[in-house]
Write an enzyme that holds these catalytic residues in place. Structure first.
Site, PDB file in Angstrom:
ATOM      1  N   TRP A 133       0.819  -1.211   0.000  1.00  0.00           N
ATOM      2  CA  TRP A 133       0.000   0.000   0.000  1.00  0.00           C
ATOM      3  C   TRP A 133       0.849   1.256   0.000  1.00  0.00           C
ATOM      4  O   TRP A 133       0.507   2.253  -0.641  1.00  0.00           O
ATOM      5  CB  TRP A 133      -0.975  -0.018   1.178  1.00  0.00           C
ATOM      6  CG  TRP A 133      -1.918  -1.171   1.087  1.00  0.00           C
ATOM      7  CD1 TRP A 133      -1.983  -2.264   1.895  1.00  0.00           C
ATOM      8  CD2 TRP A 133      -2.922  -1.391   0.072  1.00  0.00           C
ATOM      9  NE1 TRP A 133      -2.945  -3.137   1.462  1.00  0.00           N
ATOM     10  CE2 TRP A 133      -3.544  -2.630   0.351  1.00  0.00           C
ATOM     11  CE3 TRP A 133      -3.338  -0.658  -1.033  1.00  0.00           C
ATOM     12  CZ2 TRP A 133      -4.562  -3.149  -0.448  1.00  0.00           C
ATOM     13  CZ3 TRP A 133      -4.351  -1.168  -1.836  1.00  0.00           C
ATOM     14  CH2 TRP A 133      -4.956  -2.404  -1.530  1.00  0.00           C
ATOM     15  N   ASP A 147      -0.969   6.979   6.390  1.00  0.00           N
ATOM     16  CA  ASP A 147      -2.072   6.101   6.009  1.00  0.00           C
ATOM     17  C   ASP A 147      -2.251   5.136   7.177  1.00  0.00           C
ATOM     18  O   ASP A 147      -1.477   4.201   7.355  1.00  0.00           O
ATOM     19  CB  ASP A 147      -1.739   5.345   4.728  1.00  0.00           C
ATOM     20  CG  ASP A 147      -2.798   4.308   4.365  1.00  0.00           C
ATOM     21  OD1 ASP A 147      -3.808   4.194   5.088  1.00  0.00           O
ATOM     22  OD2 ASP A 147      -2.590   3.588   3.365  1.00  0.00           O
ATOM     23  N   LYS A 182     -11.799  -1.333   8.694  1.00  0.00           N
ATOM     24  CA  LYS A 182     -11.012  -2.221   9.546  1.00  0.00           C
ATOM     25  C   LYS A 182     -11.520  -2.149  10.993  1.00  0.00           C
ATOM     26  O   LYS A 182     -11.989  -3.130  11.542  1.00  0.00           O
ATOM     27  CB  LYS A 182      -9.536  -1.839   9.508  1.00  0.00           C
ATOM     28  CG  LYS A 182      -8.977  -1.583   8.124  1.00  0.00           C
ATOM     29  CD  LYS A 182      -8.827  -2.848   7.308  1.00  0.00           C
ATOM     30  CE  LYS A 182      -8.079  -2.564   6.016  1.00  0.00           C
ATOM     31  NZ  LYS A 182      -7.817  -3.747   5.217  1.00  0.00           N
TER      32      LYS A 182
END
Length: 360
Positions: free
Chosen positions: A102, A172, A196
């Site tokens: 990511w 992030d 999440k």
């Protein structure tokens, strides 16, 4: 119907009390006369939902008045582009620390806007650890430093933020957001997909420091300009009403658990129990170095790919959902997000012990 043990990496497990509350209010939201799926985002009902969600998030994280809270769309992946469009000048450079897939994607998107410098990477080690402070080669003139706090695919997590001096820090935080206390004042911008720990897929939470807004150049597309969403309190266009409603319920649940310090302690206990099972006996092998291990995503391997396939098949038959590792790396991954009960971890540990006894 019996609920499975949900180890999915995201969208992930939600607290049962939150799901029960959603079920209770789905047909008719109290005092609204209709479902939350039907209310106007301009109504007083939604105004209350949005305001309460923001207030709860400020309390939980200790978000100072210097920072704005936004509820946006497009996932963290849109933030990969939106961040540099707003804050990476054509003549400037941004530092990116690569610790997984990511962060790689975030850097790739930033390169389409301006110059990216890789301040550190552990790619040659298959992202099995977080870079040490002495490995960071940071540019004191960088527009910002970007890092990914938790790496779902490789099972690593930063234990503390990188030190960046006067250079703005951007994170992030998608896969460990709200899993532990965080000093928001140290960040210029934090972004996190909600799916999440914070709620369902469909809303992205952005926390941005007010003084950073003055750096944004005019001429950006309206929806890609952070100032648009700050000015309109996330209501420039129709927001993801239902997702924000669920986020508010999750935040209320987290407050009732005793806040993020209590949540962090519970997460450490769950991860500790699972890592202890992995480290005992030599049958299972953790993929992340011990000082970089994630409390959210526990990644491990078995002696052979064939045994891993048998393990995953038998685990699924016994009610364990979401254990296959990411398709890019294979293996086994157990995601231990906030709402996953200790009972699920204990059941998995028992299953792992029995499987090792039968196949070891």
């Amino acid at each position: 119907m019996k609920r499975l043990h949900n180890f999915n990496a995201g969208p992930a497990v939600l607290p049962v009390p939150v799901l029960e509350r959603i079920r209770e209010e789905m047909l008719c939201l109290p005092e609204a006369g209709m479902s939350v799926l039907e209310i106007s985002h301009r109504s007083k009902t939604f105004e209350s939902i949005l305001t309460e969600a923001e207030h709860r998030l400020r309390r939980l994280l200790g978000v100072p008045d210097t920072h704005h809270i936004l509820f946006l769309q497009g996932g963290a992946s849109l933030q990969f582009s939106m961040l540099p469009l707003n804050f990476l000048p054509k003549s400037g450079v941004a530092d990116y620390i690569l610790t997984g897939s990511w962060s790689e994607k975030a850097a790739d998107e930033a390169r389409k806007v301006g110059t990216v410098k890789i301040a550190a990477t552990t790619r040659e080690e298959n992202y099995g650890r977080i870079p040490q402070p002495h490995e960071l080669q940071l540019d004191p003139q960088a527009a910002y430093v970007h890092f990914t706090s938790n790496n779902t695919i490789f099972g690593t997590q930063w234990q503390t933020e990188p030190e960046t001096g006067n250079v703005p820090l951007v994170c992030d935080a998608s896969s460990d957001f709200l899993s532990r206390p965080l000093d928001v004042s140290r960040y210029a911008l934090i972004y996190a997909g909600a799916q999440k720990n914070a709620g369902p897929a469909g809303v992205t939470i952005v926390i941005i420091r007010d003084d950073w807004l003055s750096r944004i150049a005019d001429g950006l597309p309206t929806m890609l300009d952070y100032r648009t969403h700050v000015t309109h309190r996330s209501l420039y266009n129709t927001p993801p009403v239902f997702a924000i409603y669920v986020v508010g319920l999750v935040l209320e649940y987290l407050e009732a658990q005793g806040g993020l310090a209590a949540v962090a302690a519970a997460n450490a206990e769950k991860a500790g129990k699972l890592y202890a099972a992995i480290d005992s006996g030599g049958f299972y092998r953790g993929t992340a170095e011990r000082n970089s291990r994630s409390l959210m995503n526990v990644c491990f391997r078995l002696p052979s790919p064939g045994l891993e396939a048998v393990f995953l098949k038998e685990a699924s038959a016994n009610g364990f959902e979401g254990l296959p590792g990411h398709r890019s790396v294979g293996g086994v991954r157990a995601s231990l997000y906030n709402a996953l009960p200790m009972a699920s971890v204990a059941a998995l540990v028992d299953f792992m012990r029995d499987f090792a006894r039968c196949h070891g």
